[in-house]
Design a protein around this motif. Structure first.
Motif, PDB file in Angstrom:
ATOM      1  N   ALA A 206       0.849  -1.178   0.000  1.00  0.00           N
ATOM      2  CA  ALA A 206       0.000   0.000   0.000  1.00  0.00           C
ATOM      3  C   ALA A 206       0.891   1.236   0.000  1.00  0.00           C
ATOM      4  CB  ALA A 206      -0.906  -0.004   1.225  1.00  0.00           C
ATOM      5  N   PRO A 207       0.674   2.154  -0.925  1.00  0.00           N
ATOM      6  CA  PRO A 207       1.517   3.349  -0.941  1.00  0.00           C
ATOM      7  C   PRO A 207       1.198   4.250   0.246  1.00  0.00           C
ATOM      8  CG  PRO A 207      -0.259   3.558  -2.510  1.00  0.00           C
ATOM      9  CD  PRO A 207      -0.343   2.159  -1.938  1.00  0.00           C
ATOM     10  N   ALA A 208       2.089   5.203   0.492  1.00  0.00           N
ATOM     11  CA  ALA A 208       1.895   6.107   1.618  1.00  0.00           C
ATOM     12  C   ALA A 208       0.620   6.926   1.456  1.00  0.00           C
ATOM     13  CB  ALA A 208       3.095   7.029   1.753  1.00  0.00           C
ATOM     14  N   SER A 209       0.295   7.277   0.233  1.00  0.00           N
ATOM     15  CA  SER A 209      -0.907   8.066  -0.017  1.00  0.00           C
ATOM     16  C   SER A 209      -2.017   7.144  -0.493  1.00  0.00           C
ATOM     17  CB  SER A 209      -0.606   9.114  -1.096  1.00  0.00           C
ATOM     18  OG  SER A 209      -1.776   9.776  -1.462  1.00  0.00           O
ATOM     19  N   ALA A 210      -3.062   7.002   0.318  1.00  0.00           N
ATOM     20  CA  ALA A 210      -4.170   6.135  -0.066  1.00  0.00           C
ATOM     21  C   ALA A 210      -4.957   6.758  -1.218  1.00  0.00           C
ATOM     22  CB  ALA A 210      -5.080   5.890   1.122  1.00  0.00           C
ATOM     23  N   ALA A 211      -4.990   8.085  -1.295  1.00  0.00           N
ATOM     24  CA  ALA A 211      -5.670   8.767  -2.393  1.00  0.00           C
ATOM     25  C   ALA A 211      -4.678   8.984  -3.527  1.00  0.00           C
ATOM     26  CB  ALA A 211      -6.215  10.096  -1.900  1.00  0.00           C
ATOM     27  N   GLY A 212      -5.179   9.364  -4.673  1.00  0.00           N
ATOM     28  CA  GLY A 212      -4.284   9.698  -5.771  1.00  0.00           C
ATOM     29  C   GLY A 212      -4.012   8.563  -6.718  1.00  0.00           C
ATOM     30  N   GLY A 213      -4.719   7.455  -6.583  1.00  0.00           N
ATOM     31  CA  GLY A 213      -4.517   6.348  -7.498  1.00  0.00           C
ATOM     32  C   GLY A 213      -5.245   5.103  -7.040  1.00  0.00           C
ATOM     33  N   TYR A 214      -5.005   4.012  -7.778  1.00  0.00           N
ATOM     34  CA  TYR A 214      -5.653   2.743  -7.453  1.00  0.00           C
ATOM     35  C   TYR A 214      -4.819   1.588  -7.989  1.00  0.00           C
ATOM     36  CZ  TYR A 214      -7.232   3.205 -12.294  1.00  0.00           C
ATOM     37  OH  TYR A 214      -7.267   3.374 -13.655  1.00  0.00           O
ATOM     38  N   TRP A 215      -4.985   0.418  -7.370  1.00  0.00           N
ATOM     39  CA  TRP A 215      -4.319  -0.807  -7.797  1.00  0.00           C
ATOM     40  C   TRP A 215      -5.113  -1.460  -8.921  1.00  0.00           C
ATOM     41  CZ3 TRP A 215       0.409  -1.242  -6.346  1.00  0.00           C
ATOM     42  CH2 TRP A 215       0.825  -0.782  -5.105  1.00  0.00           C
ATOM     43  N   ALA A 216      -4.399  -2.026  -9.880  1.00  0.00           N
ATOM     44  CA  ALA A 216      -5.028  -2.748 -10.986  1.00  0.00           C
ATOM     45  C   ALA A 216      -4.041  -3.806 -11.483  1.00  0.00           C
ATOM     46  CB  ALA A 216      -5.393  -1.789 -12.118  1.00  0.00           C
ATOM     47  N   PRO A 217      -4.519  -4.779 -12.258  1.00  0.00           N
ATOM     48  CA  PRO A 217      -3.615  -5.787 -12.814  1.00  0.00           C
ATOM     49  C   PRO A 217      -2.719  -5.246 -13.923  1.00  0.00           C
ATOM     50  CG  PRO A 217      -5.932  -6.502 -12.975  1.00  0.00           C
ATOM     51  CD  PRO A 217      -5.921  -5.096 -12.479  1.00  0.00           C
ATOM     52  N   SER A 218      -3.112  -4.095 -14.535  1.00  0.00           N
ATOM     53  CA  SER A 218      -2.316  -3.518 -15.620  1.00  0.00           C
ATOM     54  C   SER A 218      -2.451  -1.997 -15.584  1.00  0.00           C
ATOM     55  CB  SER A 218      -2.787  -4.059 -16.970  1.00  0.00           C
ATOM     56  OG  SER A 218      -4.134  -3.702 -17.186  1.00  0.00           O
ATOM     57  N   CYS A 219      -1.706  -1.335 -16.454  1.00  0.00           N
ATOM     58  CA  CYS A 219      -1.746   0.118 -16.543  1.00  0.00           C
ATOM     59  C   CYS A 219      -2.892   0.516 -17.468  1.00  0.00           C
ATOM     60  CB  CYS A 219      -0.414   0.643 -17.080  1.00  0.00           C
ATOM     61  SG  CYS A 219      -0.298   2.445 -17.053  1.00  0.00           S
ATOM     62  N   ASP A 220      -3.811   1.318 -16.958  1.00  0.00           N
ATOM     63  CA  ASP A 220      -4.972   1.737 -17.732  1.00  0.00           C
ATOM     64  C   ASP A 220      -4.623   2.894 -18.672  1.00  0.00           C
ATOM     65  OD1 ASP A 220      -6.459  -0.205 -16.438  1.00  0.00           O
ATOM     66  OD2 ASP A 220      -7.277   1.184 -14.952  1.00  0.00           O
ATOM     67  N   ALA A 221      -5.428   3.048 -19.717  1.00  0.00           N
ATOM     68  CA  ALA A 221      -5.212   4.093 -20.722  1.00  0.00           C
ATOM     69  C   ALA A 221      -5.205   5.476 -20.077  1.00  0.00           C
ATOM     70  CB  ALA A 221      -6.312   4.019 -21.782  1.00  0.00           C
ATOM     71  N   GLY A 222      -4.270   6.319 -20.530  1.00  0.00           N
ATOM     72  CA  GLY A 222      -4.182   7.687 -20.045  1.00  0.00           C
ATOM     73  C   GLY A 222      -3.540   7.850 -18.681  1.00  0.00           C
ATOM     74  N   ARG A 223      -2.957   6.804 -18.125  1.00  0.00           N
ATOM     75  CA  ARG A 223      -2.411   6.822 -16.762  1.00  0.00           C
ATOM     76  C   ARG A 223      -0.889   6.754 -16.733  1.00  0.00           C
ATOM     77  NH1 ARG A 223      -6.279   7.833 -12.811  1.00  0.00           N
ATOM     78  NH2 ARG A 223      -8.239   7.110 -13.653  1.00  0.00           N
ATOM     79  N   ALA A 224      -0.338   7.276 -15.653  1.00  0.00           N
ATOM     80  CA  ALA A 224       1.043   7.020 -15.263  1.00  0.00           C
ATOM     81  C   ALA A 224       0.967   5.869 -14.263  1.00  0.00           C
ATOM     82  CB  ALA A 224       1.651   8.258 -14.612  1.00  0.00           C
ATOM     83  N   CYS A 225       1.774   4.838 -14.465  1.00  0.00           N
ATOM     84  CA  CYS A 225       1.660   3.623 -13.653  1.00  0.00           C
ATOM     85  C   CYS A 225       3.029   3.082 -13.265  1.00  0.00           C
ATOM     86  CB  CYS A 225       0.932   2.531 -14.424  1.00  0.00           C
ATOM     87  SG  CYS A 225      -0.663   3.003 -15.087  1.00  0.00           S
ATOM     88  N   MET A 226       3.057   2.365 -12.129  1.00  0.00           N
ATOM     89  CA  MET A 226       4.270   1.695 -11.675  1.00  0.00           C
ATOM     90  C   MET A 226       3.915   0.319 -11.128  1.00  0.00           C
ATOM     91  SD  MET A 226       6.274   4.806  -9.775  1.00  0.00           S
ATOM     92  CE  MET A 226       5.109   4.823  -8.454  1.00  0.00           C
ATOM     93  N   ARG A 227       4.789  -0.664 -11.405  1.00  0.00           N
ATOM     94  CA  ARG A 227       4.574  -2.033 -10.920  1.00  0.00           C
ATOM     95  C   ARG A 227       5.431  -2.289  -9.679  1.00  0.00           C
ATOM     96  NH1 ARG A 227       6.416  -6.099 -15.109  1.00  0.00           N
ATOM     97  NH2 ARG A 227       8.438  -5.517 -14.256  1.00  0.00           N
ATOM     98  N   LEU A 228       4.807  -2.869  -8.646  1.00  0.00           N
ATOM     99  CA  LEU A 228       5.535  -3.225  -7.428  1.00  0.00           C
ATOM    100  C   LEU A 228       6.670  -4.189  -7.743  1.00  0.00           C
ATOM    101  CD1 LEU A 228       2.631  -3.797  -4.898  1.00  0.00           C
ATOM    102  CD2 LEU A 228       4.445  -2.117  -4.679  1.00  0.00           C
ATOM    103  N   SER A 229       7.790  -4.031  -7.077  1.00  0.00           N
ATOM    104  CA  SER A 229       8.930  -4.923  -7.299  1.00  0.00           C
ATOM    105  C   SER A 229       8.757  -6.222  -6.514  1.00  0.00           C
ATOM    106  CB  SER A 229      10.228  -4.233  -6.880  1.00  0.00           C
ATOM    107  OG  SER A 229      10.215  -3.965  -5.497  1.00  0.00           O
ATOM    108  N   GLY A 230       9.519  -7.212  -6.894  1.00  0.00           N
ATOM    109  CA  GLY A 230       9.556  -8.478  -6.164  1.00  0.00           C
ATOM    110  C   GLY A 230       8.325  -9.336  -6.322  1.00  0.00           C
TER     111      GLY A 230
END
Length: 118
Positions: free
Chosen positions: A27-51
Motif C-alpha cells: 500500500a503506498p503512503a498516499s491512499a488517495a491519488g490512485g488505485y491498484w489494478a492488474p495492468s496500466c490503464d489508458a491515459g495513466r502514469a503507472c508503476m509495478r511493485l517490485s519483487g
C-alpha cells in the motif's frame, strides 16, 4: 464454553494477521491519488511493485491526475500511457518515463514520489 472462547480468540488473531498482511503488502503512503489494478490503464502514469508483490487490486499502481504524488514503496517498472512523469527515489536520484513509453526502475531503491508532468 472454553472451546468457543479459544475459537473466537483464534479467529480474532487470524483476522488481525490477514489485515496487517494486506496493509503492509504494497500500500503506498498516499491512499488517495490512485488505485491498484492488474495492468496500466489508458491515459495513466503507472508503476509495478517490485519483487512480484501485489496491491489490493493488482501489482500496478495507476496514478490519478497531474502533479506530485507521495509514494513510499519499491517499484521495478513504469509506464506513461499519456504524459511523461518523474520517479523520485529516497537517495535523491530520479528516472523520467517519457510519454507513451515504459521503462525499468530501480526496484531496490525506495520511491518517495512521482511528478506527473502536465
Amino acid at each position: 464454553m472454553r472451546l468457543i472462547s479459544r475459537a473466537a480468540a483464534f479467529g480474532t488473531t487470524l483476522a488481525t494477521a490477514v489485515a496487517a498482511t494486506i496493509v503492509f503488502s504494497g500500500a503506498p503512503a498516499s491512499a488517495a491519488g490512485g488505485y491498484w489494478a492488474p495492468s496500466c490503464d489508458a491515459g495513466r502514469a503507472c508503476m509495478r511493485l517490485s519483487g512480484g508483490r501485489q496491491g489490493a487490486g493488482g501489482a500496478v499502481w495507476n496514478l490519478d491526475g497531474c502533479g506530485y504524488h507521495t509514494i513510499k514503496d519499491h517499484y521495478d517498472y513504469a509506464w506513461a500511457h499519456g504524459n511523461a512523469f518523474d520517479v523520485k527515489y529516497a537517495d535523491g536520484r530520479w528516472d523520467r518515463v517519457q510519454p507513451n513509453s515504459g521503462r525499468p526502475l530501480d526496484g531496490n531503491n525506495l520511491v518517495t514520489g512521482v511528478e506527473v508532468l502536465c
